[in-house]
Write a protein that holds these residues in place. Structure first.
Motif, short mmCIF file in Angstrom:
data_model
loop_
_atom_site.label_atom_id
_atom_site.label_comp_id
_atom_site.label_asym_id
_atom_site.label_seq_id
_atom_site.Cartn_x
_atom_site.Cartn_y
_atom_site.Cartn_z
N PHE A 153 36.30 36.20 42.17
CA PHE A 153 36.17 36.78 40.84
C PHE A 153 34.70 37.13 40.60
CE2 PHE A 153 35.19 36.10 36.28
CZ PHE A 153 35.82 37.23 35.80
N THR A 154 34.42 38.42 40.58
CA THR A 154 33.06 38.89 40.30
C THR A 154 32.99 39.30 38.84
OG1 THR A 154 32.80 39.71 42.57
CG2 THR A 154 31.30 40.60 40.91
N PHE A 155 32.01 38.78 38.13
CA PHE A 155 31.84 39.13 36.72
C PHE A 155 31.55 40.62 36.61
CE2 PHE A 155 31.17 34.59 36.70
CZ PHE A 155 31.78 34.18 35.51
N PRO A 156 32.25 41.31 35.73
CA PRO A 156 32.11 42.78 35.67
C PRO A 156 30.73 43.24 35.22
CG PRO A 156 33.51 41.98 33.88
CD PRO A 156 33.27 40.81 34.79
N SER A 157 29.99 42.41 34.50
CA SER A 157 28.64 42.80 34.09
C SER A 157 27.64 41.74 34.56
CB SER A 157 28.56 42.96 32.56
OG SER A 157 28.95 41.76 31.92
N ALA A 160 44.28 33.83 36.09
CA ALA A 160 43.91 32.98 34.96
C ALA A 160 42.39 32.95 34.77
CB ALA A 160 44.44 31.56 35.16
N MET A 161 41.64 33.04 35.88
CA MET A 161 40.19 33.02 35.78
C MET A 161 39.67 34.27 35.08
SD MET A 161 37.39 32.06 38.68
CE MET A 161 37.94 30.36 38.59
N LYS A 162 40.33 35.40 35.30
CA LYS A 162 39.93 36.62 34.61
C LYS A 162 40.12 36.46 33.09
CE LYS A 162 40.97 39.67 38.49
NZ LYS A 162 41.83 40.76 39.01
N GLN A 163 41.14 35.70 32.71
CA GLN A 163 41.36 35.47 31.28
C GLN A 163 40.29 34.56 30.67
OE1 GLN A 163 43.78 36.98 29.52
NE2 GLN A 163 44.43 38.07 31.37
N GLN A 164 39.66 33.73 31.49
CA GLN A 164 38.65 32.79 30.99
C GLN A 164 37.22 33.27 31.28
OE1 GLN A 164 39.36 28.71 32.13
NE2 GLN A 164 41.57 28.94 32.03
N GLU A 165 37.08 34.58 31.47
CA GLU A 165 35.77 35.14 31.83
C GLU A 165 34.69 34.76 30.82
OE1 GLU A 165 33.51 39.44 31.73
OE2 GLU A 165 35.70 39.39 31.89
N HIS A 166 34.97 34.85 29.53
CA HIS A 166 33.94 34.63 28.51
C HIS A 166 33.47 33.17 28.48
CE1 HIS A 166 34.69 38.69 27.12
NE2 HIS A 166 35.99 38.41 27.04
N ARG A 167 34.41 32.25 28.65
CA ARG A 167 34.03 30.84 28.67
C ARG A 167 33.16 30.54 29.90
NH1 ARG A 167 39.05 27.42 29.04
NH2 ARG A 167 39.32 28.15 26.90
N LEU A 168 33.55 31.09 31.04
CA LEU A 168 32.78 30.87 32.26
C LEU A 168 31.40 31.51 32.17
CD1 LEU A 168 35.68 31.50 34.79
CD2 LEU A 168 34.42 29.35 34.55
N ARG A 169 31.34 32.71 31.60
CA ARG A 169 30.05 33.39 31.46
C ARG A 169 29.10 32.59 30.57
NH1 ARG A 169 27.39 38.25 31.68
NH2 ARG A 169 29.04 39.24 32.88
N ASP A 170 29.62 32.03 29.49
CA ASP A 170 28.79 31.24 28.59
C ASP A 170 28.23 30.02 29.31
OD1 ASP A 170 27.90 30.38 25.79
OD2 ASP A 170 29.14 28.68 26.43
N ALA A 171 29.09 29.33 30.10
CA ALA A 171 28.63 28.13 30.81
C ALA A 171 27.58 28.47 31.85
CB ALA A 171 29.83 27.43 31.45
N LEU A 172 27.78 29.55 32.58
CA LEU A 172 26.82 29.93 33.62
C LEU A 172 25.51 30.43 33.02
CD1 LEU A 172 29.21 31.70 36.17
CD2 LEU A 172 28.29 29.39 36.27
#
Length: 196
Positions: free
Chosen positions: A94-98, A129-141
């Motif tokens: 899963f690569t973050f789109p931005s 499911a990870m694509k659905q949690q993109e915003h939570r993961l981005r915030d943590a990273l």
């Protein structure tokens, strides 16, 4: 008679040629017909023709049974799912789109900006499911990247493995803490520093 002989020879040759041609033509046609009949009989025998020479229709003979080897291949190809079901891939990416933009603050001023492209290695079944949690993961990273930046992690030679290895480990722990999905690793695909 001597005067007629030169005229009769071409006529006789023409008549003889025509007669010979007529005699040979039925033999050739018969040979081809026999060959055609022979091949036709073989074709009828192979195609299931009836004894009276009429070809059987599709409804006259039963449909062939399904091939066992295809069914077996479907069972083997299904893995644990069985019956031809496609098993989920063992790995997913899963690569973050931005990109991530991390400001480098010094004495209240932004001296530079770090730009990073991050990818999470996960299980293939967890990828949707990870694509659905993109915003939570981005915030943590991003939170972990800001801590790294404020503690001097991006100062000096920030591309050395001695600097990047601990950063990858911290990013992986941050991602694992923010989701119950499988996070096998966090990869740094691109990293650059831009003057502020």
């Amino acid at each position: 008679m001597k005067k007629l002989l030169p005229l009769l020879i071409p006529v006789l040759a023409l008549v003889g040629g025509v007669a010979t041609g007529e005699m040979l033509r039925p033999a050739q046609e018969g040979g081809h017909a026999a060959t055609g009949a022979t091949s036709g009989n073989h074709g009828a025998a192979e195609d299931g023709a009836a004894p009276d020479g009429h070809a059987k229709t599709a409804s006259d003979h039963p449909a062939p049974p399904p091939a066992d080897d295809h069914a077996a291949a479907g069972d083997h190809g299904g893995g644990q799912g069985g019956h031809g079901e496609t098993a989920a891939p063992a790995e997913g990416w899963f690569t973050f789109p931005s990109q991530f933009f991390v400001p480098l603050m010094r004495n209240g001023d932004m001296g530079a900006v770090m730009i990073l492209t991050l990818t999470i290695e996960t299980g293939g079944a967890d990828l949707p499911a990870m694509k659905q949690q993109e915003h939570r993961l981005r915030d943590a990273l991003l939170r972990e990247l800001l801590i790294h930046a404020n503690t001097g992690g991006f100062d000096g030679n920030f591309t050395s493995e001695a600097r990047l290895a601990p950063l990858r480990e911290r990013l992986q722990k941050a991602a694992q803490a923010s989701t119950d999905l499988s996070v096998k690793a966090v990869l740094i695909e691109d990293i650059a520093r831009q003057a502020g």
